[in-house]
Structure formats: structure tokens, C-alpha cells
Enzyme design. Structure first.
Site, PDB file in Angstrom:
ATOM      1  N   GLU A 163       9.373  30.704  57.140  1.00 52.00           N
ATOM      2  CA  GLU A 163       8.884  32.039  57.461  1.00 52.00           C
ATOM      3  C   GLU A 163       9.522  32.689  58.690  1.00 52.00           C
ATOM      4  O   GLU A 163       8.851  32.902  59.701  1.00 52.00           O
ATOM      5  CB  GLU A 163       7.361  32.004  57.650  1.00 52.00           C
ATOM      6  CG  GLU A 163       6.633  31.521  56.422  1.00 52.00           C
ATOM      7  CD  GLU A 163       5.130  31.736  56.501  1.00 52.00           C
ATOM      8  OE1 GLU A 163       4.625  32.070  57.581  1.00 52.00           O
ATOM      9  OE2 GLU A 163       4.466  31.576  55.458  1.00 52.00           O
ATOM     10  N   GLU A 357       4.193  27.050  50.082  1.00 49.46           N
ATOM     11  CA  GLU A 357       2.852  27.021  50.697  1.00 49.46           C
ATOM     12  C   GLU A 357       1.939  27.957  49.931  1.00 49.46           C
ATOM     13  O   GLU A 357       2.372  29.035  49.495  1.00 49.46           O
ATOM     14  CB  GLU A 357       2.860  27.539  52.141  1.00 49.46           C
ATOM     15  CG  GLU A 357       3.371  26.581  53.161  1.00 49.46           C
ATOM     16  CD  GLU A 357       3.370  27.190  54.563  1.00 49.46           C
ATOM     17  OE1 GLU A 357       2.555  28.096  54.855  1.00 49.46           O
ATOM     18  OE2 GLU A 357       4.214  26.767  55.363  1.00 49.46           O
TER      19      GLU A 357
HETATM   20  C1  BGC Z   1       2.567  29.163  57.927  1.00 51.06           C
HETATM   21  C2  BGC Z   1       1.663  28.024  58.330  1.00 51.06           C
HETATM   22  C3  BGC Z   1       0.258  28.563  58.532  1.00 51.06           C
HETATM   23  C4  BGC Z   1      -0.232  29.104  57.215  1.00 51.06           C
HETATM   24  C5  BGC Z   1      -1.651  29.617  57.210  1.00 51.06           C
HETATM   25  C6  BGC Z   1       1.964  30.146  56.977  1.00 51.06           C
HETATM   26  O1  BGC Z   1       2.206  31.413  57.444  1.00 51.06           O
HETATM   27  O2  BGC Z   1       3.804  28.686  57.476  1.00 51.06           O
HETATM   28  O3  BGC Z   1       2.165  27.409  59.463  1.00 51.06           O
HETATM   29  O4  BGC Z   1      -0.612  27.616  59.053  1.00 51.06           O
HETATM   30  O5  BGC Z   1       0.599  30.152  56.788  1.00 51.06           O
HETATM   31  O6  BGC Z   1      -1.823  30.732  58.001  1.00 51.06           O
END
Ligand code: BGC
Length: 453
Positions: A163, A357
Site C-alpha cells: 500500500e 488483504e
Molecule cells: C494495511 C494493514 C492494516 C489494514 C487494516 C491495510 O491498509 O495494509 O496494515 O492493518 O489495512 O486497516
């Protein structure tokens, strides 16, 4: 509807969010260690000094992953644990830690997915200008070479950056995240260009020094959109909003600003036109460097906004319905995004997709029976994964990494946004697999079959 046979069911974390041991075994400071000390930046005044203590408890965590049947674990390396000064002398203890972690994962049949950079720039490099310094791509290449030399005999999958939208958008253009610069667009464009060059150099170095053929990608964020209906005019409106309009007004959050140069070899023209007076010079050599072939489109996807085509033919955002659900850190719950985004990404970039993610922050409470009954997370995940499964019938999708394995340090929110499949009592470091962990275990065991009911 089904997922491919060897689908990578995983979970993800990041070094500063889980490792702890911030001052142990020669680790150097990162920008996040320093940022957490500033007044008022972290909601509960916490930091990552101890976090989930995974540095000392990785074996226990890997046992829990194995019980869940995880096929893959995505984690990041702490640059300043490996190179305390950012460049130069390697910290053997840091290498040893990651080497042990990788061996333990492999011994449990879990594929390691390594992210080189999840926001924790060595503080020494920040003092030398950080990503604004034109030498930064070289620093990153040096670090990537070390990762290749020490780990690529066992690690096949590497991500360069997590990101960049966030650390440039929230850390350079604003002061919500480290390093908290709050600078002008002009500087953020420069930092962003250096980050993209660093990505390109790292890909080259990983390929050159990799001890086996590697699979390389990156894991960007973005502001995503999905259409109100499947009618072609709404679908086109959502794509236009996502790749053109948002990119213009909010370039740092756009998928196109970061991914077009990587996959297509050029920056989006409309943004270049709008900001032409403040952009750094982009040489053809830079663009060729950034445009290294990579193996898949990684994307972190949490939510999106619904878009429709107006009577005037222009896209517009459809307002939320009353009572629409939001997570505890205020993200809208929009499961359709896991159907539409993989399709949009595959159509534009032509590579297999990996969801690097996805997940939700929740108020998780230990019940009287000692368990954590996080039914709303199960409902959330079920609806998102049903959508992903539908997309998997139409475009190639290789894997999904749930954020997160454990409750952890949620950046500016401190420890108040619990994202884990595993509950962590931060007073004792006790782990309790939540109901969602047991549910995910069944999802993995049935390769998503249990999602259809
Ligand atoms: C990030 C994580 C973060 C997650 C939840 C993503 O933007 O890569 O590090 O904890 O979202 O907010």
C-alpha cells in the site's frame, strides 16, 4: 461456483504490527517507532514495542495457523531489523529470526509470502530524506538483494511494497501516519515516483539474485468502486469513476496512478495533465525500470463505493441506505467489491489476481465461556468470500489473505481495531482462536465449498 484446486488460503500480518521486540537483538529504529512517541498521533497512546510479541512467540502462532489449515502466511520483513542503519551492515540476529520463522512455516506445510516493505522505513534513512531522496531506490535495491540472498532459497513469493497509497497519502501528504510530513502534492509525487522506481529495482534484483524462479508482485490499496447493477452503463460508470475520475481528484489513492506504470508502463494521462506544473520529470528509462514484468496483480481490498450512471451519462456515487453497516474503524461493509474488483483488475492488467488483504475490525469480547463469538465477522467474511467465489468463475484468482491472523497494532487506532482470527489479550499475550478462526478452518478444508448453502 468454485475456487481453483490449489487456491492459496492465507492470512496476513506486518512486522511493526505483530513482532514487538522493537529494541532487541540489534533492531534499528523505524519511522513508526519515532512517530508513536509524538503526542496525540496514536488513539490509545500505544506503540509496537511489544505488539503481539510474535518475535518470541512465532512457534505458537504457527501451530495455530497449522491447526486452522492455512496454506500460506503473508508477513513483512522489518528493514531496520535486517539493516539497522537502512544500508550497510547486516544484523545477523535479524536474519536468524526470519530464517527460523520461514523454516518453521515450511515445516508446518505453510507457504511463506514475504513483503519487503510494510511502511516501517529505517529512521536513519528518513533522516536522509526518506522517499524524497533520489537515492532511495538504490537503498531499497540493496535491501532487496539481502532478502533474495538469505531467504529466496526457501521463499518463492515476494511482494515489494504494501500500500504505497497509504504511506505516501497518510505519511507524506498528511500526518496521520509516519513519518507525518504533511507536505505538498509536489513532494508526494516525487516520493511516489521514487517508490515506483524502488519497486522496479527490487523486482530486477530479486530476479537476479533469487535462488529459484520467484513469483513477484506488489500489494497496493486504492479507493474502489462497484456498479449499482450489472447493466453495462453502470459497469462502465464504476470503471470510469475508479480509473479516471478518482485518479484525477485524489491521485494518491488511485489504483491507476500506481498500477498503470507497473503493468502498462505509463502514468494515467489525465492526472499528468492536471498536475503537469508540479510533477517531477519522468524519463523513459524510469518508466522502463518501473515496468518490470511481475507475476500477479496483488490488491488489498476492504471496501468500495457504489456507482451508477446518471441520466446525463456521467457516473455518480450512490448514497448509502439508512442503517448501512460500518466496521468499528468506520469502513463500509460492501461485499460486492470482491466480485467486481478482481474483474476490473484482470481486465485492465491481464494477470492472475491475489487478494493480498481483506477483513474487518470488530468489537471482540471474551465471553463467560472463555471463547470469542465473533458472529458478525463470520457474516462479513462469508458474504465477501461468496462474491470472490463468483468472480473466481470468471477470472483467474490465485489466493486470498485474510487480514489478519491476530489482533494487532492497528496504526493510528492503536490496539482498538481488532482484525484478528485469533484474539490477543495484550496484557498476557494469551491467544484465543475466535469462532471465525474455526469457521475459516472449514472454509479452507472444503476449498470454499461450505460457502454455498
Ligand atoms: C494495511 C494493514 C492494516 C489494514 C487494516 C491495510 O491498509 O495494509 O496494515 O492493518 O489495512 O486497516
Amino acid at each position: 461456483m468454485s475456487f481453483k484446486k490449489d487456491f492459496m488460503w492465507g492470512a496476513a500480518t506486518a512486522s511493526y504490527q505483530v513482532e514487538g521486540a522493537a529494541k532487541e537483538d540489534g533492531r534499528g529504529l523505524s519511522v513508526w517507532d519515532v512517530f508513536c512517541e509524538k503526542q496525540g498521533k496514536i488513539k490509545d497512546k500505544s506503540n509496537g514495542d511489544i505488539a503481539c510479541d510474535q518475535y518470541h512467540r512465532y512457534e505458537e502462532d504457527i501451530e495455530l495457523m497449522a491447526k486452522m489449515g492455512l496454506k500460506a502466511y503473508r508477513f513483512s520483513l522489518s528493514w531496520s531489523r535486517i539493516l539497522p542503519e537502512g544500508t550497510g551492515k547486516v544484523n545477523e540476529k535479524g536474519i536468524e529470526y526470519y530464517s527460523n520463522l520461514i523454516d518453521c512455516l515450511l515445516a508446518h506445510g505453510i507457504e511463506p509470502f514475504v513483503t519487503l516493505y510494510h511502511w516501517d522505513l529505517p529512521y536513519t534513512l528518513h533522516k536522509r530524506g526518506g522517499w524524497l531522496n533520489e537515492e532511495s531506490p538504490e537503498w531499497f535495491a540493496e535491501y532487496a538483494k539481502i532478502a533474495a540472498e538469505y531467504f529466496s532459497d526457501r521463499v518463492k513469493y515476494f511482494f515489494t511494497f504494501n500500500e504505497p497509497q497509504c504511506f505516501v497519502g497518510l505519511g507524506y501528504l498528511s500526518d496521520i501516519h509516519a513519518p507525518g510530513i504533511n507536505g505538498p502534492d509536489r513532494d508526494a509525487f516525487t516520493a511516489a515516483h521514487h517508490v515506483l522506481k524502488a519497486h522496479g529495482k527490487a523486482v530486477q534484483v530479486l530476479r537476479e539474485y533469487g535462488k529459484q524462479p520467484l513469483k513477484i508482485g506488489f500489494a497496493p490499496a486504492g479507493k474502489y468502486t462497484y456498479p449499482k447493477t450489472a447493466a453495462p452503463k453502470d459497469v462502465e460508470a464504476a470503471k470510469k469513476m475508479m480509473f479516471d475520475n478518482i485518479a484525477l481528484e485524489d491521485w494518491v489513492w488511485s489504483v491507476a496512478w500506481w498500477s498503470d506504470p507497473i503493468f502498462l508502463g505509463k502514468y494515467p494521462e489525465a492526472v499528468c495533465e492536471k498536475y503537469k506544473d508540479i510533477l517531477p520529470a519522468f524519463t523513459q528509462e524510469d518508466m522502463d525500470l518501473i515496468h518490470q514484468p511481475i507475476d500477479f496483480v496483488g490488491q488489498n481490498i476492504y471496501d468500495g463505493r457504489m456507482v451508477a450512471c446518471g441520466d446525463d451519462g456521467e457516473p455518480y456515487f450512490v448514497p448509502d441506505y439508512i442503517g448501512a453497516p460500518y466496521t468499528t474503524i468506520n469502513s463500509p461493509v460492501t461485499p460486492e467489491i470482491l466480485y467486481w474488483m478482481p474483474k476490473f483488475l484482470y481486465e485492465r492488467y491481464g494477470k492472475p489476481v491475489i487478494i493480498t488483504e481483506s477483513g474487518m475490525a470488530n468489537v471482540d469480547i471474551v465471553s463467560a465461556d472463555g471463547q470469542v463469538h465473533d458472529g458478525s465477522r463470520i457474516a462479513y467474511l462469508e458474504s465477501y468470500l461468496q462474491n470472490l467465489c463468483k468472480a473466481a468463475d470468471e477470472v483467474p484468482i490465485d489466493g486470498y489473505f485474510l487480514w489478519s491472523l491476530l489482533d494487532n497494532f492497528e496504526w493510528a487506532h492503536g490496539y482498538q481495531g481488532r482484525f484478528g482470527l485469533i484474539y490477543v489479550d495484550f496484557r498476557t499475550q494469551k491467544r484465543i482462536p475466535k469462532d471465525s478462526a474455526k469457521w475459516y478452518q472449514t472454509v479452507i478444508a472444503t476449498n470454499g465449498g461450505c460457502l454455498h448453502r
